[in-house]
Design an enzyme around this catalytic site. Structure first.
Site, PDB file in Angstrom:
ATOM      1  N   TYR A  65       0.926  -1.066   0.162  1.00 35.62           N
ATOM      2  CA  TYR A  65       0.046   0.032  -0.036  1.00 35.62           C
ATOM      3  C   TYR A  65       0.861   1.325   0.020  1.00 35.62           C
ATOM      4  O   TYR A  65       0.765   2.044  -0.922  1.00 35.62           O
ATOM      5  CB  TYR A  65      -1.017  -0.174   0.965  1.00 35.62           C
ATOM      6  CG  TYR A  65      -1.642   1.341   1.316  1.00 35.62           C
ATOM      7  CD1 TYR A  65      -2.578   1.710   0.510  1.00 35.62           C
ATOM      8  CD2 TYR A  65      -1.543   2.159   2.306  1.00 35.62           C
ATOM      9  CE1 TYR A  65      -3.341   2.841   0.533  1.00 35.62           C
ATOM     10  CE2 TYR A  65      -2.135   3.397   2.240  1.00 35.62           C
ATOM     11  CZ  TYR A  65      -3.204   3.852   1.422  1.00 35.62           C
ATOM     12  OH  TYR A  65      -3.778   4.989   1.502  1.00 35.62           O
ATOM     13  N   LYS A 116       1.190   4.143  -3.197  1.00 32.37           N
ATOM     14  CA  LYS A 116       0.762   5.591  -2.816  1.00 32.37           C
ATOM     15  C   LYS A 116       2.209   6.357  -2.964  1.00 32.37           C
ATOM     16  O   LYS A 116       1.969   7.261  -3.906  1.00 32.37           O
ATOM     17  CB  LYS A 116       0.397   5.749  -1.357  1.00 32.37           C
ATOM     18  CG  LYS A 116      -0.824   5.145  -1.067  1.00 32.37           C
ATOM     19  CD  LYS A 116      -2.082   5.547  -1.940  1.00 32.37           C
ATOM     20  CE  LYS A 116      -2.432   7.028  -1.743  1.00 32.37           C
ATOM     21  NZ  LYS A 116      -3.814   7.151  -2.417  1.00 32.37           N
TER      22      LYS A 116
HETATM   23  N1  NAD Z   1      -8.581   6.456   5.109  1.00 34.72           N
HETATM   24  C1  NAD Z   1      -7.630   7.116   5.233  1.00 34.72           C
HETATM   25  O1  NAD Z   1      -7.162   7.112   6.391  1.00 34.72           O
HETATM   26  C2  NAD Z   1      -6.520   7.779   4.203  1.00 34.72           C
HETATM   27  C3  NAD Z   1      -5.514   8.345   4.925  1.00 34.72           C
HETATM   28  C4  NAD Z   1      -4.797   9.014   3.778  1.00 34.72           C
HETATM   29  C5  NAD Z   1      -5.020   8.825   2.358  1.00 34.72           C
HETATM   30  N2  NAD Z   1      -6.069   8.174   2.080  1.00 34.72           N
HETATM   31  C6  NAD Z   1      -6.406   7.910   0.695  1.00 34.72           C
HETATM   32  O2  NAD Z   1      -7.683   8.668   0.306  1.00 34.72           O
HETATM   33  C7  NAD Z   1      -8.258   7.917  -0.744  1.00 34.72           C
HETATM   34  C8  NAD Z   1      -9.609   7.419  -0.374  1.00 34.72           C
HETATM   35  O3  NAD Z   1      -9.450   6.554   0.391  1.00 34.72           O
HETATM   36  P1  NAD Z   1     -10.842   6.223   1.394  1.00 34.72           P
HETATM   37  O4  NAD Z   1     -10.255   5.944   2.963  1.00 34.72           O
HETATM   38  O5  NAD Z   1     -11.841   7.014   0.949  1.00 34.72           O
HETATM   39  O6  NAD Z   1     -10.940   4.551   0.871  1.00 34.72           O
HETATM   40  P2  NAD Z   1     -12.378   4.008   0.387  1.00 34.72           P
HETATM   41  O7  NAD Z   1     -12.197   2.584   0.044  1.00 34.72           O
HETATM   42  O8  NAD Z   1     -13.596   4.331   1.164  1.00 34.72           O
HETATM   43  O9  NAD Z   1     -12.564   4.663  -1.062  1.00 34.72           O
HETATM   44  C9  NAD Z   1     -12.045   4.348  -2.159  1.00 34.72           C
HETATM   45  C10 NAD Z   1     -12.949   4.548  -3.371  1.00 34.72           C
HETATM   46  O10 NAD Z   1     -12.313   4.217  -4.298  1.00 34.72           O
HETATM   47  C11 NAD Z   1     -13.116   3.221  -5.063  1.00 34.72           C
HETATM   48  N3  NAD Z   1     -12.104   2.365  -6.068  1.00 34.72           N
HETATM   49  C12 NAD Z   1     -11.406   1.141  -5.841  1.00 34.72           C
HETATM   50  N4  NAD Z   1     -10.909   0.853  -6.747  1.00 34.72           N
HETATM   51  C13 NAD Z   1     -11.315   1.711  -7.896  1.00 34.72           C
HETATM   52  C14 NAD Z   1     -11.166   1.211  -9.306  1.00 34.72           C
HETATM   53  N5  NAD Z   1     -10.307   0.341  -9.643  1.00 34.72           N
HETATM   54  N6  NAD Z   1     -11.639   2.000  -9.993  1.00 34.72           N
HETATM   55  C15 NAD Z   1     -12.581   2.902  -9.654  1.00 34.72           C
HETATM   56  N7  NAD Z   1     -12.836   3.177  -8.331  1.00 34.72           N
HETATM   57  C16 NAD Z   1     -12.070   2.509  -7.560  1.00 34.72           C
HETATM   58  C17 NAD Z   1     -13.685   2.518  -4.258  1.00 34.72           C
HETATM   59  O11 NAD Z   1     -14.917   1.754  -4.852  1.00 34.72           O
HETATM   60  C18 NAD Z   1     -14.276   3.481  -3.272  1.00 34.72           C
HETATM   61  O12 NAD Z   1     -15.356   4.045  -3.477  1.00 34.72           O
HETATM   62  C19 NAD Z   1      -7.172   6.766  -1.203  1.00 34.72           C
HETATM   63  O13 NAD Z   1      -6.626   7.050  -2.570  1.00 34.72           O
HETATM   64  C20 NAD Z   1      -6.466   6.761   0.075  1.00 34.72           C
HETATM   65  O14 NAD Z   1      -5.244   6.075  -0.334  1.00 34.72           O
HETATM   66  C21 NAD Z   1      -6.815   7.528   3.022  1.00 34.72           C
HETATM   67  C1  LIG Z   2      -2.885  -3.191  17.322  1.00 30.89           C
HETATM   68  C2  LIG Z   2      -4.232  -2.958  17.458  1.00 30.89           C
HETATM   69  C3  LIG Z   2      -4.686  -2.707  18.761  1.00 30.89           C
HETATM   70  O1  LIG Z   2      -5.759  -2.193  18.996  1.00 30.89           O
HETATM   71  C4  LIG Z   2      -4.475  -1.447  16.920  1.00 30.89           C
HETATM   72  C5  LIG Z   2      -4.317  -1.523  15.293  1.00 30.89           C
HETATM   73  C6  LIG Z   2      -4.480  -0.266  14.518  1.00 30.89           C
HETATM   74  C7  LIG Z   2      -4.285  -0.358  13.163  1.00 30.89           C
HETATM   75  C8  LIG Z   2      -5.318  -1.279  12.488  1.00 30.89           C
HETATM   76  C9  LIG Z   2      -4.294   1.360  12.454  1.00 30.89           C
HETATM   77  C10 LIG Z   2      -3.205   1.915  13.191  1.00 30.89           C
HETATM   78  C11 LIG Z   2      -2.935   2.944  12.206  1.00 30.89           C
HETATM   79  C12 LIG Z   2      -3.692   3.056  11.226  1.00 30.89           C
HETATM   80  C13 LIG Z   2      -3.391   3.317   9.817  1.00 30.89           C
HETATM   81  C14 LIG Z   2      -3.166   4.891   9.907  1.00 30.89           C
HETATM   82  O2  LIG Z   2      -4.248   5.664  10.626  1.00 30.89           O
HETATM   83  C15 LIG Z   2      -2.866   5.770   8.637  1.00 30.89           C
HETATM   84  C16 LIG Z   2      -3.282   5.240   7.491  1.00 30.89           C
HETATM   85  C17 LIG Z   2      -2.938   5.881   6.097  1.00 30.89           C
HETATM   86  C18 LIG Z   2      -4.037   5.734   5.176  1.00 30.89           C
HETATM   87  O3  LIG Z   2      -3.565   6.023   3.730  1.00 30.89           O
HETATM   88  C19 LIG Z   2      -4.944   4.249   5.018  1.00 30.89           C
HETATM   89  C20 LIG Z   2      -5.215   3.995   6.461  1.00 30.89           C
HETATM   90  C21 LIG Z   2      -4.219   3.633   7.358  1.00 30.89           C
HETATM   91  C22 LIG Z   2      -3.164   2.899   6.733  1.00 30.89           C
HETATM   92  C23 LIG Z   2      -4.636   3.402   8.837  1.00 30.89           C
HETATM   93  C24 LIG Z   2      -4.838   2.034   8.579  1.00 30.89           C
HETATM   94  C25 LIG Z   2      -5.233   1.144  10.056  1.00 30.89           C
HETATM   95  C26 LIG Z   2      -4.150   1.366  11.102  1.00 30.89           C
HETATM   96  C27 LIG Z   2      -2.932   0.669  10.817  1.00 30.89           C
END
Ligand code: NAD
Ligand SMILES: C[C@@H](CO)CCC[C@@H](C)[C@H]1CC[C@H]2[C@@H]3[C@H](O)C=C4C[C@@H](O)CC[C@]4(C)[C@H]3CC[C@]12C
Length: 385
Positions: free
Chosen positions: A175, A179
């Site tokens: 992952y 990214k």
């Molecule tokens: N959730 C977090 O904590 C977090 C933190 C930092 C960055 N991000 C980034 O933010 C973005 C959104 O993440 P999210 O948490 O909303 O995830 P999410 O899984 O809820 O949303 C991702 C969306 O992308 C769509 N998708 C996946 N594969 C696809 C494909 N092949 N074609 C078209 N659509 C597709 C999914 O259907 C979904 O609706 C991602 O790029 C993720 O890397 C998320």
């Molecule tokens: C060991 C467990 C006891 O309770 C706790 C596990 C927690 C993990 C599941 C999460 C800890 C940190 C999180 C990640 C972080 O917040 C940042 C992220 C970046 C984003 O791009 C995607 C989600 C995530 C990787 C997020 C996922 C969940 C954790 C690893």
């Protein structure tokens, strides 16, 4: 615009802007617009971008909630498509002024193969860039992640860092690797000539761990707590700090960047911005308790209840079980060596680059973000009964 009880309307900022006399002329495309973040970006655009004429929402899976948006003043076009399919992306991008590319596979639990993660996150992003170049779209905002920086494989802390803080960004997990590669593609594409000869302007936002309405992992922790009789057990020392950001503020930053890229292309083009707000720095578990506590859960223990070596062992065991069970079922628990390392590594950002470059201020205060998230968890609880 149709109101939505889960998301509500942002407080006072620009309320009614969409009704103002400003010309509605812009076409935006949001990839991944039905995801956790994507839905907030979509709703935020409809509320806060007065120049919007058409909003295209591109996703592999379209949500039923899109229907209610179609009754508003902005034309909402739902496009079911796959970012890995270049022709589908090009068709969706053609004629858009701005693309906000949030689509991605967020998987740190081993649910999907590394090849698929790469295909969606890297090739999908390449397809979006090429579509912009071929069809003449000039502004591309990419949702990157703090994970392109860290935590790294050595588990070194990143404490209150900013975009210029030196840090050894070395990854092995599919992952963050995907990214980082995708972000690099986006930044390198800045300045490329698009159809018509004008330069492409790109930038990347790096949210820390996002929380808020719709956050699946929060839902998982909540249900786990209910199964354990209203308790969660501390596994991570309270001293390990995590940066977290409210989804509404992440969406707001996307809207602002998309709006300002044209006017501040020289300053913002090719730049990365951490995506932050005023949410407190806490351990992952203590932070979750800000929401789960008021919903009746308790975090047991002031120190981790299991020794770290045992967690490492259990995490490794989970990997083995996942591998052994794969032919029969998908076993993807929260705990694995990668998530344990993440949860155990301090990673917090402190920066004002977004404020200096495009005037970003969080739209939602910490109190409001907390209240909204608690209300959402309570609604999850209500719907589970
Ligand atoms: N959730 C977090 O904590 C977090 C933190 C930092 C960055 N991000 C980034 O933010 C973005 C959104 O993440 P999210 O948490 O909303 O995830 P999410 O899984 O809820 O949303 C991702 C969306 O992308 C769509 N998708 C996946 N594969 C696809 C494909 N092949 N074609 C078209 N659509 C597709 C999914 O259907 C979904 O609706 C991602 O790029 C993720 O890397 C998320
Ligand atoms: C060991 C467990 C006891 O309770 C706790 C596990 C927690 C993990 C599941 C999460 C800890 C940190 C999180 C990640 C972080 O917040 C940042 C992220 C970046 C984003 O791009 C995607 C989600 C995530 C990787 C997020 C996922 C969940 C954790 C690893």
């Amino acid at each position: 615009m149709a109101s939505d009880s889960r998301f509500g309307r942002p407080g006072t900022v620009a309320a009614g802007m969409a009704d103002s006399a400003q010309a509605q002329k812009l076409v935006y495309l949001v990839t991944g617009g039905c995801g956790f973040l994507g839905e907030h970006v979509v709703r935020m655009l409809l509320q806060q971008e007065p120049q919007l004429r058409e909003l295209r929402i591109f996703d592999l899976h379209l949500g039923p909630w899109l229907e209610e948006l179609k009754t508003g003043p902005v034309q909402v076009t739902a496009i079911q498509g796959d970012v890995t399919q270049a022709h589908e992306v090009a068709a969706a991008v053609a004629g858009a002024h701005v693309v906000i590319h949030t689509a991605g596979l967020v998987d740190v639990f081993g649910k999907t193969s590394p090849e698929t993660i790469h295909e969606v996150n890297v090739q999908g992003t390449r397809n979006v860039i090429e579509a912009c170049v071929q069809t003449g779209t000039r502004f591309l905002v990419y949702t990157s992640s703090m994970e392109v920086v860290g935590p790294n494989v050595k588990g070194q802390p990143f404490y209150r860092g900013n975009e210029n803080t030196p840090y050894e960004a070395v990854h092995r997990h599919p992952y963050p690797c995907s990214k980082a590669l995708a972000e690099q593609l986006v930044l390198e594409a800045n300045g490329r000539k698009v159809l018509g000869g004008l330069p492409l302007v790109t930038c990347a936002l790096r949210p820390t761990g996002i929380y808020g309405e719709g956050h699946q992992i929060m839902r998982d922790f909540y249900h786990q707590g209910l199964r354990l009789g209203g308790r969660l057990f501390r596994a991570i020392p309270a001293s390990v700090e995590h940066g977290r950001v409210y989804v509404g503020n992440v969406a707001w930053m996307h809207v602002l960047v998309a709006r300002e890229l044209e006017h501040r292309a020289a300053l913002m083009g090719g730049q990365v911005y951490f995506c932050y707000d005023n949410s407190p720095y806490k351990s992952y578990e203590d932070f979750n308790m800000e929401f789960l506590g008021p919903c009746g859960l308790r975090l047991v223990g002031t120190h981790p209840l299991l020794p770290y070596w045992l967690l490492v062992f259990l995490a490794a065991l989970n990997v083995l079980l996942q591998w052994l069970l794969r032919p029969l079922l998908l076993y993807a628990p929260l705990l694995n060596p990668y998530t344990l390392a993440m949860a155990n590594t301090t990673f917090t950002v402190s920066t004002d680059k977004a404020r200096r470059h495009f005037g970003y201020e969080p739209l939602f205060s910490w109190e409001e973000s907390r209240t909204r998230t608690i209300r959402w968890v309570q609604a999850v609880e209500g719907s589970a009964q």
